[in-house]
Write an enzyme that holds these catalytic residues in place. Structure first.
Site, mmCIF file in Angstrom:
data_model
loop_
_atom_site.group_PDB
_atom_site.id
_atom_site.type_symbol
_atom_site.label_atom_id
_atom_site.label_comp_id
_atom_site.label_asym_id
_atom_site.label_seq_id
_atom_site.Cartn_x
_atom_site.Cartn_y
_atom_site.Cartn_z
ATOM 1 C CG HIS A 106 4.492 -9.781 -0.644
ATOM 2 N ND1 HIS A 106 3.715 -10.023 0.460
ATOM 3 C CD2 HIS A 106 5.404 -10.783 -0.679
ATOM 4 C CE1 HIS A 106 4.122 -11.138 1.056
ATOM 5 N NE2 HIS A 106 5.157 -11.610 0.387
ATOM 6 C CB SER B 256 -1.975 -14.009 9.511
ATOM 7 O OG SER B 256 -1.573 -14.015 8.152
ATOM 8 C CB ALA C 175 0.385 -2.217 14.868
ATOM 9 C CB CYS D 43 5.145 -2.323 -26.376
ATOM 10 S SG CYS D 43 4.561 -3.285 -24.962
ATOM 11 C CG ASP E 156 -0.305 -0.136 2.556
ATOM 12 O OD1 ASP E 156 -0.919 -0.710 3.472
ATOM 13 O OD2 ASP E 156 0.854 0.306 2.715
ATOM 14 C CD GLU F 211 -6.314 -12.894 15.031
ATOM 15 O OE1 GLU F 211 -7.460 -12.838 15.518
ATOM 16 O OE2 GLU F 211 -6.092 -13.187 13.845
HETATM 17 C C1 BV8 Z 1 6.293 -18.369 -3.437
HETATM 18 C C2 BV8 Z 1 0.845 -9.164 -2.904
HETATM 19 C C3 BV8 Z 1 7.783 -19.814 -4.558
HETATM 20 C C4 BV8 Z 1 -0.356 -9.286 -3.776
HETATM 21 C C5 BV8 Z 1 0.851 -11.117 -1.439
HETATM 22 C C6 BV8 Z 1 0.729 -23.506 -3.635
HETATM 23 C C7 BV8 Z 1 1.138 -23.008 -4.870
HETATM 24 C C8 BV8 Z 1 2.032 -21.951 -4.953
HETATM 25 C C9 BV8 Z 1 2.538 -21.394 -3.806
HETATM 26 C C10 BV8 Z 1 2.109 -21.908 -2.603
HETATM 27 C C11 BV8 Z 1 1.236 -22.954 -2.481
HETATM 28 N N1 BV8 Z 1 1.012 -23.207 -1.166
HETATM 29 C C12 BV8 Z 1 1.740 -22.341 -0.420
HETATM 30 C C13 BV8 Z 1 2.414 -21.563 -1.280
HETATM 31 C C14 BV8 Z 1 3.287 -20.513 -0.938
HETATM 32 C C15 BV8 Z 1 2.435 -19.239 -0.922
HETATM 33 C C16 BV8 Z 1 1.811 -19.111 0.436
HETATM 34 O O1 BV8 Z 1 2.515 -18.808 1.379
HETATM 35 N N2 BV8 Z 1 0.489 -19.331 0.538
HETATM 36 C C17 BV8 Z 1 -0.141 -19.213 1.844
HETATM 37 C C18 BV8 Z 1 -1.581 -18.734 1.660
HETATM 38 C C19 BV8 Z 1 -0.041 -20.556 2.543
HETATM 39 N N3 BV8 Z 1 3.397 -18.185 -1.150
HETATM 40 C C20 BV8 Z 1 3.609 -17.781 -2.388
HETATM 41 O O2 BV8 Z 1 3.013 -18.151 -3.366
HETATM 42 C C21 BV8 Z 1 4.767 -16.784 -2.506
HETATM 43 N N4 BV8 Z 1 5.645 -17.213 -3.537
HETATM 44 O O3 BV8 Z 1 6.170 -19.139 -2.525
HETATM 45 O O4 BV8 Z 1 7.122 -18.574 -4.519
HETATM 46 C C22 BV8 Z 1 6.879 -20.697 -5.365
HETATM 47 C C23 BV8 Z 1 6.743 -20.416 -6.695
HETATM 48 C C24 BV8 Z 1 5.955 -21.267 -7.456
HETATM 49 C C25 BV8 Z 1 5.289 -22.376 -6.873
HETATM 50 C C26 BV8 Z 1 5.428 -22.615 -5.495
HETATM 51 C C27 BV8 Z 1 6.217 -21.763 -4.738
HETATM 52 C C28 BV8 Z 1 4.238 -15.409 -2.844
HETATM 53 C C29 BV8 Z 1 3.485 -14.868 -1.663
HETATM 54 C C30 BV8 Z 1 3.142 -13.386 -1.907
HETATM 55 C C31 BV8 Z 1 1.693 -13.265 -2.258
HETATM 56 N N5 BV8 Z 1 1.356 -11.843 -2.380
HETATM 57 N N6 BV8 Z 1 0.571 -9.816 -1.629
HETATM 58 C C32 BV8 Z 1 -1.455 -8.376 -3.326
HETATM 59 O O5 BV8 Z 1 -1.359 -7.817 -2.194
HETATM 60 O O6 BV8 Z 1 -2.391 -8.210 -4.100
HETATM 61 S S1 BV8 Z 1 0.608 -11.819 0.054
HETATM 62 C C33 BV8 Z 1 -0.485 -10.958 0.998
HETATM 63 O O7 BV8 Z 1 -0.518 -11.683 2.211
HETATM 64 C C34 BV8 Z 1 -0.094 -9.559 1.373
HETATM 65 O O8 BV8 Z 1 1.182 -9.168 0.967
HETATM 66 C C35 BV8 Z 1 -0.120 -9.640 2.896
HETATM 67 O O9 BV8 Z 1 0.699 -8.730 3.497
HETATM 68 C C36 BV8 Z 1 0.390 -11.007 3.034
HETATM 69 C C37 BV8 Z 1 0.425 -11.648 4.352
HETATM 70 O O10 BV8 Z 1 -0.792 -11.458 4.957
HETATM 71 P P1 BV8 Z 1 -0.747 -10.524 6.276
HETATM 72 O O11 BV8 Z 1 -0.008 -9.290 5.937
HETATM 73 O O12 BV8 Z 1 -0.229 -11.343 7.392
HETATM 74 O O13 BV8 Z 1 -2.253 -10.151 6.404
HETATM 75 P P2 BV8 Z 1 -3.370 -11.029 7.081
HETATM 76 O O14 BV8 Z 1 -4.667 -10.422 6.750
HETATM 77 O O15 BV8 Z 1 -3.112 -12.468 6.784
HETATM 78 O O16 BV8 Z 1 -3.086 -10.841 8.634
HETATM 79 C C38 BV8 Z 1 -3.226 -9.573 9.231
HETATM 80 C C39 BV8 Z 1 -2.691 -9.746 10.630
HETATM 81 O O17 BV8 Z 1 -2.735 -8.491 11.287
HETATM 82 C C40 BV8 Z 1 -3.528 -10.706 11.473
HETATM 83 O O18 BV8 Z 1 -2.653 -11.528 12.233
HETATM 84 C C41 BV8 Z 1 -4.309 -9.783 12.399
HETATM 85 O O19 BV8 Z 1 -4.532 -10.372 13.663
HETATM 86 C C42 BV8 Z 1 -3.359 -8.631 12.537
HETATM 87 N N7 BV8 Z 1 -3.981 -7.337 12.815
HETATM 88 C C43 BV8 Z 1 -5.154 -6.844 12.334
HETATM 89 N N8 BV8 Z 1 -5.327 -5.584 12.794
HETATM 90 C C44 BV8 Z 1 -4.245 -5.288 13.560
HETATM 91 C C45 BV8 Z 1 -3.383 -6.399 13.577
HETATM 92 N N9 BV8 Z 1 -2.221 -6.419 14.244
HETATM 93 C C46 BV8 Z 1 -1.884 -5.299 14.925
HETATM 94 N N10 BV8 Z 1 -2.653 -4.195 14.955
HETATM 95 C C47 BV8 Z 1 -3.834 -4.155 14.295
HETATM 96 N N11 BV8 Z 1 -4.587 -3.042 14.336
#
Ligand code: BV8
Length: 244
Positions: A116, A187, A229, A148, A101, A213
């Site tokens: 990312h 998370s 945070a 292009c 962002d 959490e």
């Molecule tokens: C990779 C950009 C090697 C885009 C994002 C099957 C096939 C392919 C890959 C995989 C697979 N299975 C697993 C994988 C790996 C996969 C993965 O990890 N999947 C997860 C779902 C299990 N990872 C990938 O694919 C990565 N690449 O591994 O490459 C590869 C290559 C080919 C084949 C295999 C492997 C790429 C990952 C990047 C994805 N892109 N974003 C976009 O934004 O549009 S990820 C996206 O999730 C965001 O970047 C985000 O930041 C990120 C993580 O999420 P969080 O930031 O943690 O957000 P979330 O909502 O989950 O949690 C918020 C937290 O904040 C919570 O804990 C909450 O309690 C807390 N919170 C809320 N409010 C507050 C707070 N804390 C404090 N104060 C508050 N006020």
């Protein structure tokens, strides 16, 4: 507990912060997995993929356009501001974010590793050239390359795509050398970012998690500060100032 973290922070040279979408929650930006993170009943994992984009680039761009329209109106919150302050206060403070962002930069952070990518950049799908693009709303959906005419894509890392290796190795290098690492608002699920705190733990660094959490990381960290945070970082900085 805060006093112990402050004491550790004061004696540390190299300090790292890893942030996730939770640091932008108090700015009003929906988190990925939070309840209001959906768009038209699609989950992020369904849209943030190369497959979704090649199948329906218009739909994926409508989602990014919607996110850009939200983000452009949002301001950095105290979490972003304190982290930007710490970059000036500590000579070796580095910020690694999963967020796209741009709010860390908007708050004044300069040393930011965006694992990312960034929602305000687009990339030509044909030649790979990267452009800044701040159009809100986008003039055309899907947008085309001004040079292009090929389809443009958001310059972000989708699920299934590899991260920029130079960014990742830079982050790992900094993390293995740090004395203290803050893991804030994530998370701790998405790989490879979710593995980064374990590099710090393995090197004996102090890891401090800030989250409303618990996460899969919580049982491994040295300190878990439960709460928002923005509030916790503001508190920490206030106590730091009273000692510094
Ligand atoms: C990779 C950009 C090697 C885009 C994002 C099957 C096939 C392919 C890959 C995989 C697979 N299975 C697993 C994988 C790996 C996969 C993965 O990890 N999947 C997860 C779902 C299990 N990872 C990938 O694919 C990565 N690449 O591994 O490459 C590869 C290559 C080919 C084949 C295999 C492997 C790429 C990952 C990047 C994805 N892109 N974003 C976009 O934004 O549009 S990820 C996206 O999730 C965001 O970047 C985000 O930041 C990120 C993580 O999420 P969080 O930031 O943690 O957000 P979330 O909502 O989950 O949690 C918020 C937290 O904040 C919570 O804990 C909450 O309690 C807390 N919170 C809320 N409010 C507050 C707070 N804390 C404090 N104060 C508050 N006020």
């Amino acid at each position: 507990m805060l006093e112990e973290v402050i004491a550790k922070l004061k004696e540390s040279k190299k300090i790292i912060a890893l942030t996730g979408s939770g640091v932008s929650a108090e700015s009003g930006i929906p988190t990925f997995r939070g309840k209001n993170g959906l768009w038209k009943n699609f989950r992020a994992e369904e849209l943030a993929t190369p497959q979704a984009f090649s199948r329906n680039p218009k739909l994926v761009w409508e989602w990014y356009n919607w996110r850009r329209e939200i983000i452009i109106l949002k301001q950095p919150n105290p979490a972003h501001k304190v982290l930007a302050l710490w970059e000036r206060k500590f000579p070796e403070f580095y910020l690694v974010t999963q967020n796209i962002d741009g709010l860390h930069q908007k708050a004044g952070s300069k040393r930011v590793i965006e694992l990312h990518g960034n929602i305000w950049q687009v990339k030509c799908t044909k030649e790979g050239k990267i452009f800044d693009n701040f159009e809100v709303p986008l003039k055309e959906i899907p947008p085309l390359c001004p040079l292009c005419g090929a389809l443009l894509r958001p310059n972000v890392v989708w699920f299934g795509e590899s991260l920029d290796q130079s960014k990742l190795s830079q982050a790992v290098e900094l993390i293995t050398e740090c004395e203290i690492m803050f893991v804030i608002g994530t998370s701790a699920i998405v790989q490879p970012a979710a593995s980064l705190p374990y590099f710090a733990l393995r090197e004996g660094a102090t890891v401090v998690e800030i989250n409303i959490e618990t996460t899969p990381l919580t049982s491994q960290v040295n300190y878990f500060l439960k709460g928002k945070a923005g509030e916790i970082l503001f508190e920490l900085d206030k106590k730091l100032n009273s000692i510094f």
